[in-house]
Design a protein around this motif. Structure first.
Motif, mmCIF file in Angstrom:
data_model
loop_
_atom_site.group_PDB
_atom_site.id
_atom_site.type_symbol
_atom_site.label_atom_id
_atom_site.label_comp_id
_atom_site.label_asym_id
_atom_site.label_seq_id
_atom_site.Cartn_x
_atom_site.Cartn_y
_atom_site.Cartn_z
ATOM 1 N N UNK A 189 42.443 34.125 49.508
ATOM 2 C CA UNK A 189 42.520 33.025 50.378
ATOM 3 C C UNK A 189 42.792 31.756 49.604
ATOM 4 N N UNK A 190 42.054 31.505 48.754
ATOM 5 C CA UNK A 190 42.088 30.385 47.795
ATOM 6 C C UNK A 190 43.364 30.161 47.049
ATOM 7 N N UNK A 212 54.644 38.393 44.180
ATOM 8 C CA UNK A 212 53.795 38.875 43.104
ATOM 9 C C UNK A 212 52.393 38.683 43.507
ATOM 10 N N UNK A 213 52.008 37.544 44.025
ATOM 11 C CA UNK A 213 50.717 37.442 44.296
ATOM 12 C C UNK A 213 50.164 38.373 45.395
ATOM 13 N N UNK A 214 51.047 38.743 46.394
ATOM 14 C CA UNK A 214 50.621 39.633 47.419
ATOM 15 C C UNK A 214 50.379 40.986 46.973
ATOM 16 N N UNK A 215 51.635 41.260 46.012
ATOM 17 C CA UNK A 215 51.482 42.519 45.160
ATOM 18 C C UNK A 215 49.984 42.773 44.427
ATOM 19 N N UNK A 216 49.788 41.808 43.645
ATOM 20 C CA UNK A 216 48.602 41.679 42.794
ATOM 21 C C UNK A 216 47.543 42.036 43.568
ATOM 22 N N UNK A 231 23.455 50.515 47.643
ATOM 23 C CA UNK A 231 24.253 51.125 48.618
ATOM 24 C C UNK A 231 24.743 50.514 49.624
ATOM 25 N N UNK A 232 24.174 49.431 50.238
ATOM 26 C CA UNK A 232 24.696 48.533 51.093
ATOM 27 C C UNK A 232 25.296 47.096 50.740
ATOM 28 N N UNK A 233 24.894 46.715 49.542
ATOM 29 C CA UNK A 233 24.973 45.273 49.289
ATOM 30 C C UNK A 233 26.489 45.381 48.531
ATOM 31 N N UNK A 234 26.767 46.104 47.556
ATOM 32 C CA UNK A 234 27.857 46.435 46.784
ATOM 33 C C UNK A 234 29.044 46.487 47.692
ATOM 34 N N UNK A 235 29.174 47.501 48.674
ATOM 35 C CA UNK A 235 30.443 47.813 49.632
ATOM 36 C C UNK A 235 30.618 46.384 50.259
ATOM 37 N N UNK A 236 29.746 45.718 50.576
ATOM 38 C CA UNK A 236 29.874 44.278 51.473
ATOM 39 C C UNK A 236 30.504 43.300 50.385
ATOM 40 N N UNK A 237 29.827 43.280 49.252
ATOM 41 C CA UNK A 237 30.018 41.904 48.273
ATOM 42 C C UNK A 237 31.348 42.207 47.749
ATOM 43 N N UNK A 238 32.077 43.183 47.293
ATOM 44 C CA UNK A 238 33.244 43.481 46.771
ATOM 45 C C UNK A 238 34.580 42.816 47.546
ATOM 46 N N UNK A 239 34.611 43.456 48.816
ATOM 47 C CA UNK A 239 35.649 42.807 49.478
ATOM 48 C C UNK A 239 35.589 41.439 50.012
ATOM 49 N N UNK A 240 34.251 41.018 50.358
ATOM 50 C CA UNK A 240 34.140 39.541 50.512
ATOM 51 C C UNK A 240 34.479 38.629 49.478
ATOM 52 N N UNK A 241 34.226 39.123 48.296
ATOM 53 C CA UNK A 241 34.466 38.175 47.107
ATOM 54 C C UNK A 241 36.119 38.127 46.693
ATOM 55 N N UNK A 286 37.641 33.116 40.426
ATOM 56 C CA UNK A 286 38.456 31.973 40.668
ATOM 57 C C UNK A 286 38.326 31.155 39.443
ATOM 58 N N UNK A 287 39.436 30.714 39.127
ATOM 59 C CA UNK A 287 39.684 29.740 37.908
ATOM 60 C C UNK A 287 40.677 30.415 36.902
ATOM 61 N N UNK A 288 40.672 31.749 36.653
ATOM 62 C CA UNK A 288 41.502 32.291 35.670
ATOM 63 C C UNK A 288 42.938 32.217 36.008
ATOM 64 N N UNK A 289 43.334 32.732 37.460
ATOM 65 C CA UNK A 289 44.462 32.840 37.901
ATOM 66 C C UNK A 289 45.146 31.404 38.188
ATOM 67 N N UNK A 290 44.173 30.522 38.532
ATOM 68 C CA UNK A 290 44.871 29.115 38.876
ATOM 69 C C UNK A 290 44.957 28.316 37.517
#
Length: 412
Positions: free
Chosen positions: A227-228, A47-51, A211-221, A23-27
């Motif tokens: 959305x933003x 383009x936003x959707x494709x990216x 093994x549990x944290x990373x697969x959850x954190x990536x799609x959440x972020x 958050x920041x760079x694209x905006x």
């Protein structure tokens, strides 16, 4: 025995570091340029959707690989383990080169907003300060990133609210003829904004229960960031229109002015600078961890593999990365840095998707789609960026041929 890094990050901190990277760079940097490349408001949204689709494929690949190989280095480690030493090395080379340019772009963004007449000097000072923060430990970096993300989200929420309240422009009005090439180039520029989710993967050695944290954190972020970005893009298009957005050097500040919300302009200026600082903080963190992993295998000077006995961070790698970024920020312009960075990062994720393909399973189709998407967006970038990026990749191949004689074999 090589000292290991401290596992101090939970799910919330991992998500926050990812948000701070994205958050920041694209905006504040790429939104206007992407609109100009796309040729219309509709093109920007396509383009936003494709990216986002390419980023989602990459995020899925990164999460699967990070759960399997929870060590610092990201795709450098994944490519080495799944495809062979050369591909891992090339991923690391592309990441370090591309993200060094990203660091410079973020530092220059700080300078452009805070003190435009002395942008390069401010950029160098920002790099020095945030390198010092990272040097004292990743947990302190995560805490600072949490504050930055909260502030930036508050500013963006204000921009969205006042822009939708004012309205007045046609979101999908065409400024120029919409072309496939324009949309692809815009997507390549916007991808620069989504690439921060890899920061979570490169911190695999410092995350609790990776093994549990990373697969959850990536799609959440990634989901929160999409959305933003979508809300901000549509709201700014609503108040400015595509033509004004494409020509604006500071689109969010201009949106606030167009919505008769002059009180918001100083807050947007502060938000832009803080967002760039947040991205820079996490970028330096990620580049130094990949540098650490490559130094451990002797593809970079082995002195860079040292871990500080007190702070348990790769302090020499962080100082080296900070010095290089400061030198680049003192000499280049922000648009050139963005284009070069996008090419290098897309090469990196292309190798990540190829690595994930070898894992098999139902997600294989996403890996193939991600690989094709990375290649398409990389070569849709401006010609200068493609040539410069290709030259650096070629230089990396030459360096590989020189260094492989003293590199250590892949660790089991």
């Amino acid at each position: 025995m090589t000292p290991e890094l401290r596992r101090s990050l939970g799910l919330f901190d991992a998500v926050v570091i990812g948000l701070g990277s994205m958050i920041g760079a694209g905006i504040f940097v790429a939104l206007g340029a992407a609109t100009d490349a796309a040729g219309s408001g509709a093109g920007l949204l396509w383009a936003l959707g494709l990216a986002a689709v390419v980023a989602y494929c990459n995020a899925t690949a990164s999460a699967r690989l990070a759960a399997r190989y929870p060590a610092s280095g990201g795709t450098y480690v994944y490519g080495r383990e799944r495809l062979g030493s050369f591909w891992g090395y090339l991923a690391g080379w592309a990441f370090v080169a591309g993200k060094t340019a990203s660091c410079a772009a973020m530092a220059l963004t700080v300078g452009a907003y805070v003190w435009p007449e002395q942008a390069h000097a401010v950029a160098v000072a920002a790099v020095v300060a945030l390198t010092a923060v990272n040097y004292t430990g990743v947990q302190k970096s995560a805490l600072l990133t949490r504050v930055i993300v909260a502030l930036v989200l508050a500013v963006l929420a204000c921009v969205v609210a006042v822009s939708f309240g004012a309205g007045g422009a046609e979101v999908t009005a065409v400024g120029e003829e919409l072309t496939t090439g324009g949309v692809l180039q815009a997507a390549g520029l916007l991808f620069f904004a989504f690439a921060g989710y890899a920061r979570i993967a490169t911190l695999g050695e410092e995350v609790r229960d990776p093994a549990r944290t990373i697969p959850r954190a990536v799609p959440l972020a990634l989901g929160i960031t999409l959305a933003v970005y979508g809300l901000v893009a549509v709201s700014v298009l609503t108040v400015l229109g595509p033509a004004a957005l494409a020509s604006s050097p500071a689109p969010l500040a201009d949106a606030a002015r167009a919505a008769d919300a002059g009180w918001l302009v100083p807050l947007v200026t502060v938000g832009a600078a803080v967002a760039a600082l947040g991205s820079l903080l996490s970028l330096i963190l990620g580049v130094s961890r990949t540098t650490l992993a490559m130094a451990r295998d002797a593809y970079l000077p082995t002195a860079l593999s040292a871990v500080h006995p007190r702070f348990r961070v790769p302090h020499r790698a962080e100082l080296a990365v900070g010095a290089v970024v400061a030198a680049v920020a003192a000499t280049v312009d922000v648009r050139g840095a963005i284009g070069f960075s996008s090419f290098g990062v897309l090469v990196y994720y292309g190798i990540a998707n190829a690595s994930a393909w070898t894992l098999g399973g139902r997600a294989r189709l996403l890996s193939a789609l991600g690989l094709a998407g990375c290649a398409t967006l990389a070569f849709a970038l401006p010609l200068g960026s493609v040539l410069a990026g290709s030259g650096v990749v070629a230089a990396g191949v030459v360096a590989w041929s020189i260094s492989r004689g003293r590199a250590v074999p892949p660790r089991p």
